[in-house]
Design a protein around this motif. Structure first.
Motif, PDB file in Angstrom:
ATOM      1  N   ASN A 187       0.816  -1.206   0.000  1.00  0.00           N
ATOM      2  CA  ASN A 187       0.000   0.000   0.000  1.00  0.00           C
ATOM      3  C   ASN A 187       0.855   1.263   0.000  1.00  0.00           C
ATOM      4  O   ASN A 187       0.503   2.262  -0.635  1.00  0.00           O
ATOM      5  CB  ASN A 187      -0.931   0.004   1.213  1.00  0.00           C
ATOM      6  CG  ASN A 187      -2.014  -1.053   1.116  1.00  0.00           C
ATOM      7  OD1 ASN A 187      -2.501  -1.348   0.030  1.00  0.00           O
ATOM      8  ND2 ASN A 187      -2.402  -1.624   2.244  1.00  0.00           N
ATOM      9  N   GLU A 188       1.982   1.227   0.692  1.00  0.00           N
ATOM     10  CA  GLU A 188       2.890   2.380   0.680  1.00  0.00           C
ATOM     11  C   GLU A 188       3.425   2.627  -0.726  1.00  0.00           C
ATOM     12  O   GLU A 188       3.546   3.775  -1.158  1.00  0.00           O
ATOM     13  CB  GLU A 188       4.041   2.153   1.657  1.00  0.00           C
ATOM     14  CG  GLU A 188       3.618   2.253   3.118  1.00  0.00           C
ATOM     15  CD  GLU A 188       4.758   1.939   4.068  1.00  0.00           C
ATOM     16  OE1 GLU A 188       5.881   1.631   3.571  1.00  0.00           O
ATOM     17  OE2 GLU A 188       4.540   1.985   5.291  1.00  0.00           O
ATOM     18  N   TYR A 189       3.720   1.543  -1.432  1.00  0.00           N
ATOM     19  CA  TYR A 189       4.191   1.695  -2.810  1.00  0.00           C
ATOM     20  C   TYR A 189       3.089   2.245  -3.706  1.00  0.00           C
ATOM     21  O   TYR A 189       3.297   3.198  -4.467  1.00  0.00           O
ATOM     22  CB  TYR A 189       4.678   0.344  -3.346  1.00  0.00           C
ATOM     23  CG  TYR A 189       4.944   0.363  -4.835  1.00  0.00           C
ATOM     24  CD1 TYR A 189       6.038   1.054  -5.351  1.00  0.00           C
ATOM     25  CD2 TYR A 189       4.079  -0.277  -5.721  1.00  0.00           C
ATOM     26  CE1 TYR A 189       6.271   1.095  -6.720  1.00  0.00           C
ATOM     27  CE2 TYR A 189       4.313  -0.243  -7.085  1.00  0.00           C
ATOM     28  CZ  TYR A 189       5.399   0.444  -7.580  1.00  0.00           C
ATOM     29  OH  TYR A 189       5.621   0.493  -8.939  1.00  0.00           O
ATOM     30  N   ILE A 190       1.896   1.663  -3.616  1.00  0.00           N
ATOM     31  CA  ILE A 190       0.781   2.100  -4.452  1.00  0.00           C
ATOM     32  C   ILE A 190       0.444   3.564  -4.195  1.00  0.00           C
ATOM     33  O   ILE A 190       0.137   4.326  -5.116  1.00  0.00           O
ATOM     34  CB  ILE A 190      -0.456   1.214  -4.202  1.00  0.00           C
ATOM     35  CG1 ILE A 190      -0.201  -0.220  -4.708  1.00  0.00           C
ATOM     36  CG2 ILE A 190      -1.695   1.803  -4.870  1.00  0.00           C
ATOM     37  CD1 ILE A 190       0.008  -0.339  -6.200  1.00  0.00           C
ATOM     38  N   ASN A 191       0.530   3.984  -2.936  1.00  0.00           N
ATOM     39  CA  ASN A 191       0.199   5.364  -2.570  1.00  0.00           C
ATOM     40  C   ASN A 191       1.371   6.324  -2.712  1.00  0.00           C
ATOM     41  O   ASN A 191       1.264   7.493  -2.330  1.00  0.00           O
ATOM     42  CB  ASN A 191      -0.340   5.406  -1.143  1.00  0.00           C
ATOM     43  CG  ASN A 191      -1.683   4.742  -1.007  1.00  0.00           C
ATOM     44  OD1 ASN A 191      -2.527   4.847  -1.896  1.00  0.00           O
ATOM     45  ND2 ASN A 191      -1.904   4.036   0.088  1.00  0.00           N
ATOM     46  N   GLU A 192       2.496   5.823  -3.244  1.00  0.00           N
ATOM     47  CA  GLU A 192       3.684   6.647  -3.500  1.00  0.00           C
ATOM     48  C   GLU A 192       4.175   7.335  -2.232  1.00  0.00           C
ATOM     49  O   GLU A 192       4.548   8.506  -2.236  1.00  0.00           O
ATOM     50  CB  GLU A 192       3.393   7.659  -4.610  1.00  0.00           C
ATOM     51  CG  GLU A 192       3.004   7.009  -5.928  1.00  0.00           C
ATOM     52  CD  GLU A 192       2.834   7.992  -7.066  1.00  0.00           C
ATOM     53  OE1 GLU A 192       3.817   8.662  -7.416  1.00  0.00           O
ATOM     54  OE2 GLU A 192       1.710   8.081  -7.602  1.00  0.00           O
TER      55      GLU A 192
ATOM     56  N   ASN B 262      -4.570  16.102  -5.043  1.00  0.00           N
ATOM     57  CA  ASN B 262      -3.593  15.062  -4.712  1.00  0.00           C
ATOM     58  C   ASN B 262      -3.582  14.013  -5.821  1.00  0.00           C
ATOM     59  O   ASN B 262      -4.340  13.049  -5.790  1.00  0.00           O
ATOM     60  CB  ASN B 262      -3.945  14.414  -3.366  1.00  0.00           C
ATOM     61  CG  ASN B 262      -2.892  13.438  -2.904  1.00  0.00           C
ATOM     62  OD1 ASN B 262      -1.945  13.117  -3.613  1.00  0.00           O
ATOM     63  ND2 ASN B 262      -3.049  12.941  -1.685  1.00  0.00           N
ATOM     64  N   GLN B 263      -2.716  14.204  -6.808  1.00  0.00           N
ATOM     65  CA  GLN B 263      -2.683  13.293  -7.950  1.00  0.00           C
ATOM     66  C   GLN B 263      -1.946  11.997  -7.654  1.00  0.00           C
ATOM     67  O   GLN B 263      -2.071  11.030  -8.409  1.00  0.00           O
ATOM     68  CB  GLN B 263      -2.055  13.997  -9.153  1.00  0.00           C
ATOM     69  CG  GLN B 263      -2.907  15.126  -9.706  1.00  0.00           C
ATOM     70  CD  GLN B 263      -2.471  15.584 -11.079  1.00  0.00           C
ATOM     71  OE1 GLN B 263      -1.555  15.021 -11.670  1.00  0.00           O
ATOM     72  NE2 GLN B 263      -3.123  16.610 -11.589  1.00  0.00           N
ATOM     73  N   LYS B 264      -1.173  11.955  -6.578  1.00  0.00           N
ATOM     74  CA  LYS B 264      -0.438  10.737  -6.265  1.00  0.00           C
ATOM     75  C   LYS B 264      -1.253   9.770  -5.408  1.00  0.00           C
ATOM     76  O   LYS B 264      -1.109   8.556  -5.536  1.00  0.00           O
ATOM     77  CB  LYS B 264       0.867  11.082  -5.535  1.00  0.00           C
ATOM     78  CG  LYS B 264       1.928  11.709  -6.422  1.00  0.00           C
ATOM     79  CD  LYS B 264       3.235  11.871  -5.652  1.00  0.00           C
ATOM     80  CE  LYS B 264       4.334  12.420  -6.544  1.00  0.00           C
ATOM     81  NZ  LYS B 264       5.618  12.543  -5.820  1.00  0.00           N
ATOM     82  N   ASN B 265      -2.078  10.303  -4.539  1.00  0.00           N
ATOM     83  CA  ASN B 265      -2.758   9.449  -3.565  1.00  0.00           C
ATOM     84  C   ASN B 265      -4.221   9.851  -3.457  1.00  0.00           C
ATOM     85  O   ASN B 265      -4.618  10.587  -2.569  1.00  0.00           O
ATOM     86  CB  ASN B 265      -2.054   9.573  -2.204  1.00  0.00           C
ATOM     87  CG  ASN B 265      -2.641   8.640  -1.168  1.00  0.00           C
ATOM     88  OD1 ASN B 265      -3.538   7.865  -1.461  1.00  0.00           O
ATOM     89  ND2 ASN B 265      -2.143   8.711   0.044  1.00  0.00           N
ATOM     90  N   SER B 266      -5.024   9.382  -4.383  1.00  0.00           N
ATOM     91  CA  SER B 266      -6.455   9.635  -4.390  1.00  0.00           C
ATOM     92  C   SER B 266      -7.120   8.507  -5.169  1.00  0.00           C
ATOM     93  O   SER B 266      -6.455   7.792  -5.923  1.00  0.00           O
ATOM     94  CB  SER B 266      -6.773  10.990  -5.037  1.00  0.00           C
ATOM     95  OG  SER B 266      -6.451  10.979  -6.414  1.00  0.00           O
ATOM     96  N   PRO B 267      -8.443   8.305  -4.999  1.00  0.00           N
ATOM     97  CA  PRO B 267      -9.098   7.202  -5.726  1.00  0.00           C
ATOM     98  C   PRO B 267      -8.890   7.256  -7.229  1.00  0.00           C
ATOM     99  O   PRO B 267      -8.631   6.221  -7.862  1.00  0.00           O
ATOM    100  CB  PRO B 267     -10.578   7.396  -5.351  1.00  0.00           C
ATOM    101  CG  PRO B 267     -10.538   8.020  -4.003  1.00  0.00           C
ATOM    102  CD  PRO B 267      -9.359   8.962  -4.040  1.00  0.00           C
TER     103      PRO B 267
ATOM    104  N   ALA C 102      -6.590   6.436 -13.249  1.00  0.00           N
ATOM    105  CA  ALA C 102      -6.060   7.269 -14.323  1.00  0.00           C
ATOM    106  C   ALA C 102      -4.541   7.301 -14.349  1.00  0.00           C
ATOM    107  O   ALA C 102      -3.925   7.261 -15.422  1.00  0.00           O
ATOM    108  CB  ALA C 102      -6.607   8.694 -14.184  1.00  0.00           C
ATOM    109  N   ARG C 103      -3.915   7.356 -13.206  1.00  0.00           N
ATOM    110  CA  ARG C 103      -2.452   7.483 -13.138  1.00  0.00           C
ATOM    111  C   ARG C 103      -1.748   6.125 -13.087  1.00  0.00           C
ATOM    112  O   ARG C 103      -0.667   5.959 -13.647  1.00  0.00           O
ATOM    113  CB  ARG C 103      -2.087   8.321 -11.909  1.00  0.00           C
ATOM    114  CG  ARG C 103      -0.601   8.583 -11.698  1.00  0.00           C
ATOM    115  CD  ARG C 103      -0.412   9.385 -10.418  1.00  0.00           C
ATOM    116  NE  ARG C 103       0.984   9.496 -10.048  1.00  0.00           N
ATOM    117  CZ  ARG C 103       1.805  10.462 -10.462  1.00  0.00           C
ATOM    118  NH1 ARG C 103       1.350  11.401 -11.254  1.00  0.00           N
ATOM    119  NH2 ARG C 103       3.070  10.488 -10.074  1.00  0.00           N
TER     120      ARG C 103
END
Length: 209
Positions: A55-60, A114-119, A124-125
């Motif tokens: 999860n830390e990786y996915i959420n950058e 928050n483009q790195k950590n949002s639904p 999209a990213r």
């Protein structure tokens, strides 16, 4: 680990885990307390702690792995939960469910901050499908808006669908073994995944060839 010792869903324990369908597409499965977790994952040593790393990786967040490659894709809102997306009255219960346009507007506003950590970032990213568990204090509290079939608390409904897809080969190698895989589920077609059959849908985790 025995079947008797497996994780039991409850209101207070939210677990996010990852799955791959028969086409090699990746999904984040948010259990929202009530969705069951595949026994194939629970058999792995320290599976819960390794999901934290995932999860830390996915959420950058702070992670030893290489930064995410932006997919620059789009998204489709499919089904959303009435508990999460509704106006609340003073007693705390929902009284008006958001329209589809209002949900999309709120998702876009969060993504713009928050483009790195949002639904929306997941779809999209990062190219990841999102499924969410039907939640609530009791059966019937939550309704998957946009789904007309039968459902139970804990069933996973498809929330967001990406237009560009993440592949397992793009994930850091140490994390891949914690992805549960299915030979019959298709994330582009299967809009609801029944929690009670989660072990048969995802009977094994990913192993390098």
């Amino acid at each position: 680990m025995t079947n008797e010792a497996r994780f039991k869903p409850d209101f207070y324990t939210r677990i996010d885990w990852y799955a791959m369908d028969k086409n090699g597409h990746i999904a984040l499965m948010e259990n929202y307390g009530w969705g069951d977790i595949p026994y194939s994952l629970q058999k792995l040593q320290e599976w819960s702690e390794r999901l934290d790393d995932f999860n830390e990786y996915i959420n950058e967040e702070l992670t030893p792995y290489k930064p995410y490659q932006n997919k620059n894709g789009g998204f489709e809102l499919d089904i959303y939960g009435s508990v999460m997306y509704s106006h609340k009255n003073p007693g705390g219960k929902p009284y008006k469910i958001f329209s589809r346009d209002e949900v999309i507007r709120r998702l876009l506003e969060t993504y713009s901050r928050n483009q790195k950590n949002s639904p929306l970032s997941l779809a999209a990213r990062k190219g990841i499908f999102t499924y969410r568990g039907v939640e609530g204090y009791k059966e019937g509290d939550d309704t998957p808006v946009g789904f007309d079939g039968e459902f139970k608390m804990g069933d996973y409904y498809r929330f967001l669908r990406p237009t560009e897809y993440l592949r397992i080969s793009e994930l850091p190698a140490p994390l891949r073994k914690y992805v549960c895989i299915s030979k019959n589920i298709d994330f582009n077609k299967d809009r609801l995944i029944e929690s009670q059959y989660i072990d048969s849908y995802f009977p094994e985790t990913y192993l390098e060839k």
